[in-house]
Scaffold this motif. Structure first.
Motif, PDB file in Angstrom:
ATOM      1  N   SER A 245      22.913  30.477 109.463  1.00 45.40           N
ATOM      2  CA  SER A 245      22.904  30.010 110.851  1.00 45.40           C
ATOM      3  C   SER A 245      21.853  28.934 111.060  1.00 45.40           C
ATOM      4  O   SER A 245      20.793  28.932 110.410  1.00 45.40           O
ATOM      5  CB  SER A 245      22.632  31.180 111.807  1.00 45.40           C
ATOM      6  N   ARG A 285      26.139  27.916 122.135  1.00 47.60           N
ATOM      7  CA  ARG A 285      27.558  27.782 121.805  1.00 47.60           C
ATOM      8  C   ARG A 285      28.187  29.149 121.857  1.00 47.60           C
ATOM      9  O   ARG A 285      27.509  30.172 121.814  1.00 47.60           O
ATOM     10  CB  ARG A 285      27.716  27.132 120.434  1.00 47.60           C
ATOM     11  N   SER A 288      27.027  31.638 119.229  1.00 48.49           N
ATOM     12  CA  SER A 288      25.602  31.773 118.973  1.00 48.49           C
ATOM     13  C   SER A 288      25.085  33.138 119.431  1.00 48.49           C
ATOM     14  O   SER A 288      25.695  33.821 120.255  1.00 48.49           O
ATOM     15  CB  SER A 288      24.830  30.660 119.688  1.00 48.49           C
ATOM     16  N   THR A 367      22.909  29.898 115.525  1.00 55.14           N
ATOM     17  CA  THR A 367      24.295  29.441 115.615  1.00 55.14           C
ATOM     18  C   THR A 367      24.896  29.419 114.219  1.00 55.14           C
ATOM     19  O   THR A 367      24.445  28.653 113.363  1.00 55.14           O
ATOM     20  CB  THR A 367      24.386  28.044 116.233  1.00 55.14           C
TER      21      THR A 367
END
Length: 370
Positions: A245, A285, A288, A367
């Motif tokens: 991420s 997002r 996320s 994310t």
């Protein structure tokens, strides 16, 4: 012809109005029936120290049967006195409800609806009288149950960690014995003794692994899992380890967020979190996740350090969700928001905040890139 058409229209309007009234009457009857207001009923009373979540109209069950409703909630006469519930019960069940019947407040199903459940009592006891006061059992506080379960599981985690450390030390000792190091190594030269010691170490390691697996299974079992889901994490040590991420973060000091030594947000702290809330929504997002990690300086008792930082992380999480809705990820979707208090112990996977203040809260946005 026009006059005839007028009469037919009048008759049609009258018929339509009659149909509407009949439908409305049927609806009123159904509502009254659901509230047990049109069929023969009798009343019993039950007193509880706390009736949180119970209101007039809530259902009454008798051995799983829909038996009536809560007709009235009578507040206590003095502080500390019990709250009384007046229950309206189907008259046809009076012969089954005994004087020694017991009422209790239970949570029905997964959605958490509260109902009053009646235990009938002994078969040879007299039938209950109309308006009689029956025995009651205090309602189980699910929040308290989850808190106690969480405390027990944290102790369970600590025990497993200590056991693992002890086994690692035992394995090192076995290696020294094998090499003939130390006083014990000089005395024990028998390969059978050494092999038994190694076998004992391996069995201990497997036992700890099994203990970890059982602990994780318990954590993910409802309703105990609800405690961990409320903080959105299961494994504390790995909550900051997201190798797949992208990471963005904001760091705020405890001094600008909380009252000294407490988990109560100050006006300045709320202002700082408003800025974080706008940042997280602008940067977020749909896939996320957010991790709120709280840290402090070492104190005389590590358990108190961890308790303080957990409360501080929870306070930040609650404010960001209630005030800014950062847990929303679109229609009918929720973003995971973890709140973890690390106390004075730095996490295993900490690289970007190594130079950060000791007393702080990190808000980290992960994310996924894959």
């Amino acid at each position: 012809m026009a006059r005839g058409m007028g009469r037919w229209r009048v008759l049609a309007n009258v018929a339509f109005a009659a149909g509407v009234l009949a439908l409305a009457g049927f609806g009123v009857f159904q509502v009254a029936n659901r509230r047990w207001q049109v069929q023969p009923t009798f009343h019993v009373r039950a007193q509880f120290p706390n009736v949180v979540g119970v209101e007039p109209g809530h259902r009454v069950r008798f051995q799983g049967i829909d038996a009536g409703v809560v007709a009235k909630v009578v507040p206590p006469g003095r502080p500390g006195d019990p709250v009384e519930l007046v229950l309206r019960i189907d008259e046809s069940l009076r012969r089954l409800v005994r004087e020694d019947a017991t009422a209790r407040i239970v949570v029905e199903g997964m959605i958490g609806a509260r109902v009053v459940d009646l235990k009938p009592g002994e078969p040879d006891a007299p039938a209950v009288a109309d308006g009689a006061l029956i025995r009651s059992e205090p309602a189980a506080d699910l929040a308290d149950l989850m808190r106690r379960a969480g405390e027990s599981l944290r102790e369970f985690d600590a025990t497993a960690t200590e056991a693992r450390a002890g086994l690692e030390h035992l394995a090192a000792l076995a290696a020294d014995v094998r090499d003939g190091k130390g006083s014990l190594g000089k005395l024990i030269r028998d390969d059978d003794v050494y092999d038994n010691l190694v076998a004992l170490t391996r069995r201990g390691e497997k036992a700890v692994e099994k203990l970890d697996d059982d602990l994780m299974a318990v954590k993910q079992t409802w309703p105990i899992s609800r405690y961990f889901e409320s903080r959105a994490y299961y494994e504390r040590d790995k909550v900051l380890y997201r190798p797949g991420s992208h990471r963005e973060s904001r760091t705020l000091t405890a001094e600008e967020l909380f009252e000294p030594g407490r988990a109560i947000l100050t006006p300045v702290g709320r202002t700082r979190l408003d800025e974080v809330g706008r940042w997280s929504k602008a940067s977020g997002r749909s896939r996320s996740e957010i991790v709120i990690a709280a840290f402090t300086e070492p104190g005389p008792e590590p358990e108190l350090d961890e308790a303080l930082t957990q409360e501080q992380a929870d306070a930040v999480r609650k404010y960001l969700i209630d005030r800014h809705g950062v847990d929303s990820a679109g229609w009918f979707r929720k973003r995971k928001i973890a709140a973890v208090g690390f106390g004075a112990e730095p996490p295993r996977f900490e690289d970007e905040t190594a130079q950060a203040p000791s007393r702080r809260v990190d808000i980290i946005l992960f994310t996924p890139q894959a």
